[in-house]
Design a protein around this motif. Structure first.
Motif, mmCIF file in Angstrom:
data_model
loop_
_atom_site.group_PDB
_atom_site.id
_atom_site.type_symbol
_atom_site.label_atom_id
_atom_site.label_comp_id
_atom_site.label_asym_id
_atom_site.label_seq_id
_atom_site.Cartn_x
_atom_site.Cartn_y
_atom_site.Cartn_z
ATOM 1 N N ARG A 1 0.835 -1.208 0.000
ATOM 2 C CA ARG A 1 0.000 0.000 0.000
ATOM 3 C C ARG A 1 0.865 1.252 0.000
ATOM 4 N N ILE A 2 1.923 1.241 0.804
ATOM 5 C CA ILE A 2 2.819 2.401 0.855
ATOM 6 C C ILE A 2 3.492 2.617 -0.498
ATOM 7 N N GLU B 1 1.250 4.403 -2.730
ATOM 8 C CA GLU B 1 1.140 5.829 -2.432
ATOM 9 C C GLU B 1 2.241 6.607 -3.151
ATOM 10 N N PHE B 2 3.442 6.050 -3.166
ATOM 11 C CA PHE B 2 4.544 6.707 -3.865
ATOM 12 C C PHE B 2 4.318 6.683 -5.378
ATOM 13 N N LYS B 3 3.932 5.524 -5.918
ATOM 14 C CA LYS B 3 3.742 5.382 -7.363
ATOM 15 C C LYS B 3 2.641 6.300 -7.880
ATOM 16 N N ASP B 4 1.569 6.422 -7.100
ATOM 17 C CA ASP B 4 0.374 7.111 -7.582
ATOM 18 C C ASP B 4 0.298 8.571 -7.146
ATOM 19 N N PHE B 5 1.343 9.078 -6.505
ATOM 20 C CA PHE B 5 1.237 10.403 -5.884
ATOM 21 C C PHE B 5 0.859 11.497 -6.880
ATOM 22 N N SER B 6 1.541 11.544 -8.021
ATOM 23 C CA SER B 6 1.264 12.622 -8.977
ATOM 24 C C SER B 6 -0.158 12.509 -9.531
ATOM 25 N N GLU B 7 -0.603 11.285 -9.802
ATOM 26 C CA GLU B 7 -1.972 11.098 -10.288
ATOM 27 C C GLU B 7 -2.984 11.415 -9.195
ATOM 28 N N ASP B 8 -2.663 11.058 -7.952
ATOM 29 C CA ASP B 8 -3.570 11.377 -6.853
ATOM 30 C C ASP B 8 -3.722 12.881 -6.690
ATOM 31 N N LEU B 9 -2.623 13.606 -6.809
ATOM 32 C CA LEU B 9 -2.716 15.072 -6.703
ATOM 33 C C LEU B 9 -3.654 15.648 -7.749
ATOM 34 N N ARG B 10 -3.610 15.064 -8.938
ATOM 35 C CA ARG B 10 -4.404 15.602 -10.043
ATOM 36 C C ARG B 10 -5.849 15.114 -10.046
ATOM 37 N N PHE B 11 -6.020 13.794 -9.801
ATOM 38 C CA PHE B 11 -7.347 13.215 -9.977
ATOM 39 C C PHE B 11 -8.018 12.760 -8.680
ATOM 40 N N ARG B 12 -7.228 12.499 -7.625
ATOM 41 C CA ARG B 12 -7.798 11.972 -6.386
ATOM 42 C C ARG B 12 -7.318 12.776 -5.179
ATOM 43 N N PRO C 1 -5.734 10.615 1.579
ATOM 44 C CA PRO C 1 -5.030 11.201 2.732
ATOM 45 C C PRO C 1 -3.722 11.903 2.403
ATOM 46 N N VAL C 2 -2.907 11.339 1.487
ATOM 47 C CA VAL C 2 -1.612 11.962 1.205
ATOM 48 C C VAL C 2 -1.779 13.304 0.487
ATOM 49 N N PRO C 3 -2.553 13.391 -0.593
ATOM 50 C CA PRO C 3 -2.759 14.709 -1.221
ATOM 51 C C PRO C 3 -3.404 15.720 -0.280
ATOM 52 N N ARG C 4 -4.240 15.256 0.639
ATOM 53 C CA ARG C 4 -4.890 16.162 1.594
ATOM 54 C C ARG C 4 -3.927 16.639 2.669
ATOM 55 N N GLY C 5 -2.779 15.994 2.785
ATOM 56 C CA GLY C 5 -1.811 16.403 3.793
ATOM 57 C C GLY C 5 -2.016 15.754 5.147
ATOM 58 N N ILE C 6 -2.831 14.709 5.196
ATOM 59 C CA ILE C 6 -3.049 14.006 6.466
ATOM 60 C C ILE C 6 -1.746 13.359 6.929
ATOM 61 N N LEU D 1 4.510 11.544 2.310
ATOM 62 C CA LEU D 1 5.234 10.409 1.754
ATOM 63 C C LEU D 1 6.456 10.075 2.606
ATOM 64 N N ARG D 2 7.098 11.096 3.159
ATOM 65 C CA ARG D 2 8.267 10.841 4.002
ATOM 66 C C ARG D 2 7.883 10.013 5.229
ATOM 67 N N SER D 3 6.768 10.361 5.854
ATOM 68 C CA SER D 3 6.351 9.606 7.037
ATOM 69 C C SER D 3 5.932 8.189 6.668
#
Length: 310
Positions: free
Chosen positions: A74-75, A78-89, A93-98, A101-103
């Protein structure tokens, strides 16, 4: 000036942030029981067909390490999909800043340390099996250095990523004291591979109204009829491999009966969805996929435990 949402997120405690993350992306009340059935049944099956048993603590190690394997996958997502999540999702939690990626990376490292220590308790051969799963997971994390090609070929993407599942089964078998893969364990690995294909396809079938831009689903790529047929075909093939594995623990009749019943229900779900794909009905594929995993592993696992006790 900070928005109300930013101020709210900034006010969250450390514990609340992680509680939100796990609830949304890795809900333990859902994942832990299924992983317990998967790891426990694979462990019992390995004991039963090999006649060679590891120490009792090995079952607890297998469950804990496998649970952490799936968390690490799952982690990696999160790294693989980060750029797509920022744009589409952006609701994740990660794009929302909850959490960041470092944590998440740190959590993955802590999980790896726990896995290594637990595996070392069982011996070098178990550590080697652990490293094999780590190595393949790392290749998955970089999309086998062929991200663009895999994205353009969804079937190859699915086939390549699901290989990690029989490798995890191999790890569990090693925890159970297995020294070499035999035909029954290969059937178990093949069944596991196809069963998790069932789950992966099932979770990516949606009604037309539920499709989202930038979110790849098999129903969007193949059409809902072909996606439903692919899901059923994967389940039928998984059932065939389950039957081959079941012969070695005297569970052929039980396994055939249970898997045939689930496949019958799944055919009804597929026909219902294709005929009337109203909003929300795609979730029934995920539910049936979860039922399939639990039923097929319990059929083999319970039979294996009974054989061990006798």
């Amino acid at each position: 000036m900070r928005s109300h949402a930013d101020r709210f997120i900034g006010s969250l405690s450390f514990a609340t942030r992680w509680r939100l993350y796990f609830r949304e992306r890795f809900p333990l009340p859902l994942h832990a029981p299924v992983i317990a059935v998967f790891s426990g049944s694979s462990f019992a099956y390995s004991w039963a067909v090999q006649g060679q048993r590891g120490p009792p603590v090995a079952l607890a190690v297998a469950f804990a390490v496998v649970l952490l394997f799936f968390l690490q996958l799952r982690i990696l997502d999160e790294f693989k999909d980060f750029s797509e999540d920022l744009r589409f999702r952006p609701y994740r939690p990660v794009p929302r800043g909850i959490v960041t990626l470092r944590s998440l990376g740190r959590l993955g490292v802590v999980a790896a340390v726990v896995q290594a220590i637990a595996s070392a308790l069982l011996g070098t051969h178990v550590l080697i099996a652990l490293v094999v799963v780590w190595a393949y997971s790392a290749l998955m994390g970089v999309e086998f250095f062929a991200s663009r090609w895999l994205k353009a070929h969804p079937l190859a993407y699915l086939a390549s990523h699901m290989v990690v599942v029989p490798l995890i089964v191999g790890y569990v078998a090693t925890c159970a004291g297995v020294q070499a893969m035999t035909a029954p364990l290969l059937w178990l690995g093949a069944m596991s591979y196809m069963s998790f294909c069932v789950f992966e396809i099932g979770r990516k079938i949606r009604s037309p109204a539920d499709e989202q831009q930038g979110v790849e689903t098999y129903s969007a790529l193949w059409g809902r009829r072909r996606a439903a047929m692919a899901w059923l075909a994967a389940m039928a093939l998984a059932g065939a491999f389950a039957a081959l594995a079941a012969r070695h623990v005297d569970a052929l009749v039980l396994t055939l009966s249970l898997t045939a019943s689930v496949i019958g229900l799944a055919m009804g779900v597929g026909a219902w969805f294709v005929a009337d794909p109203r909003p929300g009905r795609g979730k029934s594929f995920l539910a049936m996929s979860g039922i399939w995993l639990v039923v097929v592993y319990l059929a083999l696992g319970v039979s294996a435990w009974l054989r061990i006790r006798n």
